[in-house]
Design an enzyme around this catalytic site. Structure first.
Site, PDB file in Angstrom:
ATOM      1  N   TYR A   1       0.830  -1.196   0.000  1.00 52.44           N
ATOM      2  CA  TYR A   1       0.000   0.000   0.000  1.00 52.44           C
ATOM      3  C   TYR A   1       0.875   1.260   0.000  1.00 52.44           C
ATOM      4  O   TYR A   1       2.082   1.180  -0.186  1.00 52.44           O
ATOM      5  CB  TYR A   1      -0.980  -0.045   1.166  1.00 52.44           C
ATOM      6  CG  TYR A   1      -1.951  -1.204   1.058  1.00 52.44           C
ATOM      7  CD1 TYR A   1      -2.732  -1.372  -0.089  1.00 52.44           C
ATOM      8  CD2 TYR A   1      -2.071  -2.147   2.068  1.00 52.44           C
ATOM      9  CE1 TYR A   1      -3.611  -2.440  -0.207  1.00 52.44           C
ATOM     10  CE2 TYR A   1      -2.948  -3.221   1.954  1.00 52.44           C
ATOM     11  CZ  TYR A   1      -3.711  -3.368   0.817  1.00 52.44           C
ATOM     12  OH  TYR A   1      -4.573  -4.433   0.694  1.00 52.44           O
TER      13      TYR A   1
ATOM     14  N   GLY B   1      -4.432 -14.248  13.307  1.00 51.74           N
ATOM     15  CA  GLY B   1      -5.498 -13.621  12.550  1.00 51.74           C
ATOM     16  C   GLY B   1      -6.726 -14.445  12.297  1.00 51.74           C
ATOM     17  O   GLY B   1      -7.737 -14.306  12.990  1.00 51.74           O
TER      18      GLY B   1
END
Length: 385
Positions: free
Chosen positions: A188, A331
């Site tokens: 990103y 996660g």
């Protein structure tokens, strides 16, 4: 594992955590529409998982141009701030500590997601490959699409973006977050500036490694001035290799990843931030980070170190006992097991994750996973983060 170091309290900046298990940022694409506003359902989801020692919100875009996937929440409007306040209040009722992850996807976006359908932005006008954006085609329905060709940012615009990160940090504190994490990973915007592959600039923000790290350093300085270094973390994804060149992933393998990221971490050490989060490759047969890199990270950074990526309690404990990690982020199992720390501590089996309900939707696959009841008919012992 109840008496293991994973379940000892530990300090993180100004906070004291009840254990070393972390809920990492997990994109769920369930914000309220229109406006990408956090909802009461999201507050329930985070509250259910507040037994984590530390929680980091899903990535929340700092401005409208920062969005690369439909239905992800923002933190730039008053309605979004108010929505996040519901989340933080719900977590704090349960004694949880939660930071906001400040996110800007940069070039990993599409004109359909951008204000006025303009091109997304990036350090250079180089289209992102081997990655998809996600756009809405009708209410609640969307498709994966190739990112649009980005527009190269001017120096003045880069300076403005630094200010937008600082404003997002202010908004996070107003929303009740206990601190913020800068998303500098996964290909990103911040990662794009760091990468020699995405950043082809020849000005003060590109060329040498030190210039490619300038954007990160300026953001860290600006955000730290708002929240304090003891309420600030940064996330990286230092990929060293990939076992599948055709796999769709959005990190970068730099020519010298060890040098790149140790130098970046040295800057974080100088800034005095609270923690460094390192997300490892998490696909099947993904290579482990080199041991020497982990040791160099520990030698370079004196704050708390978090590792994420296909961790089990046992694997995470080994890293903590070796002195290479302070906290372990788990996660996908946390999606399906709201009481994950208790399950790990007691050796209880885990609920199965339904991959079909991870992204988008409503309660199903979000807030309807059950806590352990002693019935193993719908559980599995597989733990893959």
């Amino acid at each position: 594992m109840q008496n293991s170091p994973l379940f000892e309290s530990i300090t993180l900046g100004r906070h004291t955590l009840k254990n070393r298990i972390v809920l990492p940022p997990l994109t769920r694409q369930r914000s309220g529409q229109p406006g990408d506003i956090p909802t009461s359902l999201m507050a329930t989801y985070y509250q259910q998982r507040a037994s984590a020692g530390f929680m980091i919100s899903e990535g929340t875009q700092i401005e409208p141009r920062g969005q690369g996937y439909a239905w992800t929440p923002g933190i730039y409007s008053q309605a979004q701030i108010d929505g996040w306040r519901k989340v933080t209040d719900a977590v704090h009722v349960k004694g949880g500590v939660i930071f906001a992850q400040l996110w800007h996807v940069g070039r990993v976006s599409h004109t359909a997601l951008q204000p006025d359908n303009l091109a997304p932005i990036g350090p250079s006008a180089i289209q992102a490959r081997k990655v998809k954006a996600f756009i809405e085609t009708s209410p609640g329905v969307g498709i994966l699409v190739a990112p649009s060709v980005p527009r190269e940012l001017s120096v003045a615009e880069i300076k403005e973006l630094v200010g937008l990160y600082a404003q997002a940090a202010k908004n996070a504190l107003i929303a009740g977050f206990d601190g913020v994490e800068i998303h500098a990973a996964n290909g990103y915007l911040v990662n794009q500036f760091i990468s020699e592959h995405a950043n082809q600039r020849d000005d003060e923000y590109g060329g040498s490694l030190q210039k490619r790290l300038r954007f990160l350093r300026e953001i860290v300085q600006a955000v730290s001035a708002v929240v304090g270094g003891d309420r600030l973390g940064v996330r990286f994804t230092p990929l060293f290799t990939t076992t599948d060149q055709d796999r769709v992933y959005i990190g970068f393998v730099e020519d010298d990843p060890h040098k790149t990221y140790i130098e970046a971490i040295r800057g974080l050490e100088e800034a005095g931030i609270a923690y460094l989060s390192i997300a490892e490759a998490d696909w099947d047969n993904a290579p482990d980070l080199p041991e020497e890199f982990r040791r160099d990270v520990r030698r370079t950074f004196s704050g708390r170190i978090i590792y994420a990526g296909r961790y089990t309690g046992e694997r995470g404990l080994r890293l903590v006992e070796a002195g290479l990690a302070d906290l372990i982020a788990i996660g996908r199992p946390f999606i399906a097991n709201p009481d994950l720390p208790e399950r790990i501590a007691n050796g209880w089996p885990l609920n199965r994750l339904n991959p079909a309900t991870v992204y988008g939707g409503a309660e199903e696959g979000f807030t309807d996973y059950l806590e352990y009841s002693g019935c193993a008919s719908d559980t599995t012992k597989a733990v893959i983060a």
